[in-house]
Design an enzyme around this catalytic site. Structure first.
Site, PDB file in Angstrom:
ATOM      1  N   CYS A  42      65.959  99.566  81.224  1.00 46.93           N
ATOM      2  CA  CYS A  42      66.142  98.251  81.847  1.00 46.93           C
ATOM      3  C   CYS A  42      67.202  98.363  82.948  1.00 46.93           C
ATOM      4  CB  CYS A  42      66.589  97.225  80.801  1.00 46.93           C
ATOM      5  SG  CYS A  42      66.737  95.543  81.470  1.00 46.93           S
ATOM      6  N   ASP A  44      69.481  96.360  83.484  1.00 40.40           N
ATOM      7  CA  ASP A  44      70.729  95.756  82.988  1.00 40.40           C
ATOM      8  C   ASP A  44      71.936  96.681  83.201  1.00 40.40           C
ATOM      9  OD1 ASP A  44      72.837  94.925  81.049  1.00 40.40           O
ATOM     10  OD2 ASP A  44      71.327  93.444  80.455  1.00 40.40           O
ATOM     11  N   HIS A  98      66.815  97.266  75.199  1.00 43.78           N
ATOM     12  CA  HIS A  98      68.126  96.943  74.628  1.00 43.78           C
ATOM     13  C   HIS A  98      68.113  95.531  74.073  1.00 43.78           C
ATOM     14  CE1 HIS A  98      69.553  94.280  77.964  1.00 43.78           C
ATOM     15  NE2 HIS A  98      68.620  94.943  78.611  1.00 43.78           N
ATOM     16  N   CYS A 101      68.273  91.559  75.781  1.00 44.74           N
ATOM     17  CA  CYS A 101      67.678  91.749  77.109  1.00 44.74           C
ATOM     18  C   CYS A 101      67.284  90.392  77.719  1.00 44.74           C
ATOM     19  CB  CYS A 101      66.455  92.651  77.004  1.00 44.74           C
ATOM     20  SG  CYS A 101      65.685  93.014  78.601  1.00 44.74           S
TER      21      CYS A 101
HETATM   22 CO    CO Z   1      67.274  94.080  79.852  1.00 47.24          CO
END
Ligand code: CO
Length: 211
Positions: A42, A44, A98, A101
């Site tokens: 991701c 992130d 994760h 998310c």
């Molecule tokens: Co995420």
């Protein structure tokens, strides 16, 4: 708040520290990259592939997008996978989601996010596939956590359905596919699924060489 100049200052300090510890580090890396792992994670900011796996530059080839989705028409992802498998000779592909998310959570709502709706649609499809299991979970947080795990599971299978991976399995007996979920609150990776090159996939998606 960090100033943009600080990033450049920290970069100089980091490069100097690396050279101090290993004088040949950058000159070696400039000659060749030979990573054994492809990371599909991701975007992130809390889930940086190298830091959480304790790996150095040169050790992990990385592709990241919102909610670590493997979309079979995504030319960007397919290019990364093909290059990693055919040129770099990658042995392991990790799809890493994760907990917490934002993409997964957003996909569980009916909110209009504009263009992003199209991307989140992929996660809504995962929800629909596993609706029975997910809706048997009363706690909204736990349901989102489970969707995060199921999303990783489905994306690993999406990878196995690609022509690139199926061809590599037959030709090279690699790569192994792994699905992990990272805990933002404890820093730990949890394995969810492993697919070896001899794994059987739904025959509907199997691509066989012409007889
Ligand atoms: Co995420």
């Amino acid at each position: 708040m960090m100033r943009i100049e600080q990033l450049l200052e920290r970069n100089r300090a980091w490069a100097a520290a690396m050279v101090k510890e290993d004088p040949g580090f950058f000159s070696r890396l400039s000659q060749l990259q030979k990573p054994e792992f492809l990371w599909i994670g991701c975007s992130d900011s809390r889930v940086p592939a190298n830091q959480i796996t304790g790996t150095l530059p040169g050790e992990v080839f990385v592709h990241r997008n919102v909610a670590n989705v493997v979309v079979h028409t995504d030319l960007n992802l397919l290019t990364v996978v093909e290059y990693a498998v055919e040129v770099l000779g990658i042995e392991h592909v990790i799809v890493c989601g994760h907990y917490g998310c934002g993409g997964v959570r957003a996909a569980m709502t009916q909110r209009d996010f504009g263009l992003i709706n199209h991307w989140l649609r992929n996660i809504k499809d995962v929800y629909r596939t596993h609706r029975g299991e997910l809706e048997s979970i009363d706690d909204a947080e736990r349901r989102a956590d489970r969707l995060t795990e199921l999303n990783v599971l489905e994306q690993v299978h999406n990878l196995a359905k690609t022509t690139c991976i199926q061809t590599a399995w037959k030709k090279h007996r690699r790569p192994h596919l792994h699905g992990w979920v990272y805990g933002i609150d404890n820093g730990l990776l949890k394995p969810i699924v492993d697919l070896a090159p001899d794994a059987s996939i739904d025959p509907l998606y199997e691509i066989r060489p012409e007889a």
